[in-house]
Design a protein around this motif. Structure first.
Motif, short mmCIF file in Angstrom:
data_model
loop_
_atom_site.label_atom_id
_atom_site.label_comp_id
_atom_site.label_asym_id
_atom_site.label_seq_id
_atom_site.Cartn_x
_atom_site.Cartn_y
_atom_site.Cartn_z
N ALA A 131 10.84 -38.40 0.24
CA ALA A 131 10.16 -37.74 -0.89
C ALA A 131 11.17 -37.25 -1.92
N VAL A 132 10.86 -37.46 -3.19
CA VAL A 132 11.69 -36.94 -4.28
C VAL A 132 11.22 -35.51 -4.55
N ALA A 133 12.10 -34.55 -4.28
CA ALA A 133 11.73 -33.14 -4.41
C ALA A 133 11.55 -32.75 -5.87
N GLN A 134 10.43 -32.09 -6.15
CA GLN A 134 10.14 -31.48 -7.44
C GLN A 134 9.49 -30.14 -7.13
N SER A 135 9.65 -29.17 -8.00
CA SER A 135 8.92 -27.92 -7.77
C SER A 135 7.44 -28.24 -7.84
N TYR A 136 6.63 -27.49 -7.13
CA TYR A 136 5.19 -27.75 -7.16
C TYR A 136 4.66 -27.71 -8.58
N ARG A 137 5.20 -26.82 -9.37
CA ARG A 137 4.78 -26.67 -10.77
C ARG A 137 5.01 -27.96 -11.56
N ASP A 138 6.06 -28.72 -11.19
CA ASP A 138 6.40 -29.93 -11.92
C ASP A 138 5.72 -31.19 -11.39
N CYS A 139 4.92 -31.06 -10.34
CA CYS A 139 4.24 -32.23 -9.77
C CYS A 139 3.01 -32.55 -10.60
N GLY A 140 3.19 -33.38 -11.58
CA GLY A 140 2.09 -33.74 -12.47
C GLY A 140 1.33 -34.94 -11.97
N GLY A 141 0.44 -35.41 -12.80
CA GLY A 141 -0.34 -36.58 -12.47
C GLY A 141 -1.60 -36.22 -11.71
N VAL A 142 -2.33 -37.24 -11.31
CA VAL A 142 -3.58 -37.06 -10.59
C VAL A 142 -3.58 -37.95 -9.35
N ASN A 143 -4.42 -37.58 -8.38
CA ASN A 143 -4.53 -38.42 -7.19
C ASN A 143 -5.54 -39.54 -7.44
N GLU A 144 -5.88 -40.30 -6.39
CA GLU A 144 -6.77 -41.45 -6.53
C GLU A 144 -8.17 -41.05 -7.01
N GLU A 145 -8.58 -39.82 -6.71
CA GLU A 145 -9.91 -39.35 -7.13
C GLU A 145 -9.90 -38.69 -8.51
N GLY A 146 -8.73 -38.66 -9.15
CA GLY A 146 -8.64 -38.07 -10.49
C GLY A 146 -8.39 -36.56 -10.49
N VAL A 147 -8.10 -35.98 -9.33
CA VAL A 147 -7.84 -34.54 -9.26
C VAL A 147 -6.36 -34.29 -9.58
N PRO A 148 -6.08 -33.36 -10.50
CA PRO A 148 -4.67 -33.08 -10.84
C PRO A 148 -3.87 -32.65 -9.60
N MET A 149 -2.66 -33.18 -9.47
CA MET A 149 -1.81 -32.88 -8.31
C MET A 149 -1.54 -31.38 -8.18
N TRP A 150 -1.35 -30.69 -9.32
CA TRP A 150 -1.04 -29.26 -9.21
C TRP A 150 -2.21 -28.49 -8.62
N GLU A 151 -3.46 -28.95 -8.84
CA GLU A 151 -4.62 -28.29 -8.23
C GLU A 151 -4.61 -28.49 -6.72
N ILE A 152 -4.30 -29.70 -6.30
CA ILE A 152 -4.26 -30.01 -4.86
C ILE A 152 -3.18 -29.18 -4.18
N ILE A 153 -2.00 -29.18 -4.78
CA ILE A 153 -0.87 -28.44 -4.19
C ILE A 153 -1.16 -26.94 -4.19
N SER A 154 -1.68 -26.44 -5.29
CA SER A 154 -1.98 -25.01 -5.38
C SER A 154 -2.98 -24.59 -4.31
N SER A 155 -3.98 -25.44 -4.04
CA SER A 155 -4.97 -25.10 -3.02
C SER A 155 -4.34 -25.09 -1.63
N LYS A 156 -3.28 -25.86 -1.42
CA LYS A 156 -2.63 -25.93 -0.11
C LYS A 156 -1.57 -24.86 0.09
N VAL A 157 -0.85 -24.51 -0.98
CA VAL A 157 0.27 -23.57 -0.81
C VAL A 157 0.11 -22.29 -1.60
N GLY A 158 -0.76 -22.29 -2.58
CA GLY A 158 -0.93 -21.11 -3.42
C GLY A 158 0.08 -21.07 -4.54
N GLY A 159 -0.29 -20.48 -5.65
CA GLY A 159 0.58 -20.43 -6.82
C GLY A 159 1.77 -19.52 -6.67
N THR A 160 1.81 -18.70 -5.63
CA THR A 160 2.92 -17.77 -5.46
C THR A 160 3.93 -18.24 -4.42
#
Length: 198
Positions: free
Chosen positions: A67-96
């Motif tokens: 995996a190419v490390a990026q801060s969660y904040r910098d993980c842009g783009g969307v997944n196959e269903e069109g959901v933004p990556m930052w939303e997916i990551i935020s739901s898994k790890v939280g914004g803090t």
């Protein structure tokens, strides 16, 4: 899955994601004997022994996807269903979460981009070729004016200072990324060739 970090200040993560950087050198903490064995000084050494020493000393191995490390904040783009990556990551790890702004703390499985290691070898840092400097992300360009003449020049990413040779530029880059004096110390390095797979 493991992760690998590239320097953001000098645009190396971006160079990987754009396919301009396809090689990286990492300082190898190995013995003189291991270096001699891995660099081919003993051609009569059994191939299995060489591969065993390489595998036990190298952080990454041929065929491995990393995996190419990026801060969660910098993980842009969307997944196959069109959901933004930052939303997916935020739901898994939280914004803090510490990884939100520092890629040192991110989980590899949450990274949107991966590379595959295609070759591993060992050499001294100063043995880098001009071609490999360009694979490391050094940019070939020109300097001069149209009124006089243009000449080839080489640049460290995110810097405007031109250098005469790719090695001159790489020497500056490696000292900025790995610490002043790294080039002069000429350490053993693992050279990883890779391709972007996602």
């Amino acid at each position: 899955m493991k992760k690998i970090m590239f320097n953001d200040k000098y645009g190396l993560t971006q160079a990987v994601l754009e396919g301009r950087k396809t090689q990286t050198r990492r300082i190898a903490r190995i013995s003189q004997h291991a270096f001699e064995l891995l660099s081919g000084l003993y051609p009569e050494a059994p191939k299995e022994l060489v591969q065993s020493v390489l595998k036990s000393n190298s952080r990454y191995n041929v065929g491995e996807v990393v995996a190419v490390a990026q801060s969660y904040r910098d993980c842009g783009g969307v997944n196959e269903e069109g959901v933004p990556m930052w939303e997916i990551i935020s739901s898994k790890v939280g914004g803090t979460n510490a990884g939100w702004s520092n890629k040192m703390y991110v989980k590899p499985e949450l990274m949107p981009h991966q590379i595959r290691i295609t070759n591993v070898r060992v050499e001294r840092l100063q043995d880098i070729s001009d071609e490999d400097c360009l694979k490391e992300g050094i940019i070939k360009g020109q300097c001069g004016s149209a009124d006089t003449h243009f000449m080839d020049a080489y640049y460290v990413p995110n810097d405007i200072q031109p250098y005469c040779t790719p090695q001159d530029a790489y020497e500056i880059l490696i000292d900025k990324v790995s610490g002043k004096g790294t080039w002069e110390n000429n350490p053993y390095v693992f050279v990883y060739d890779f391709e972007l797979v996602k």
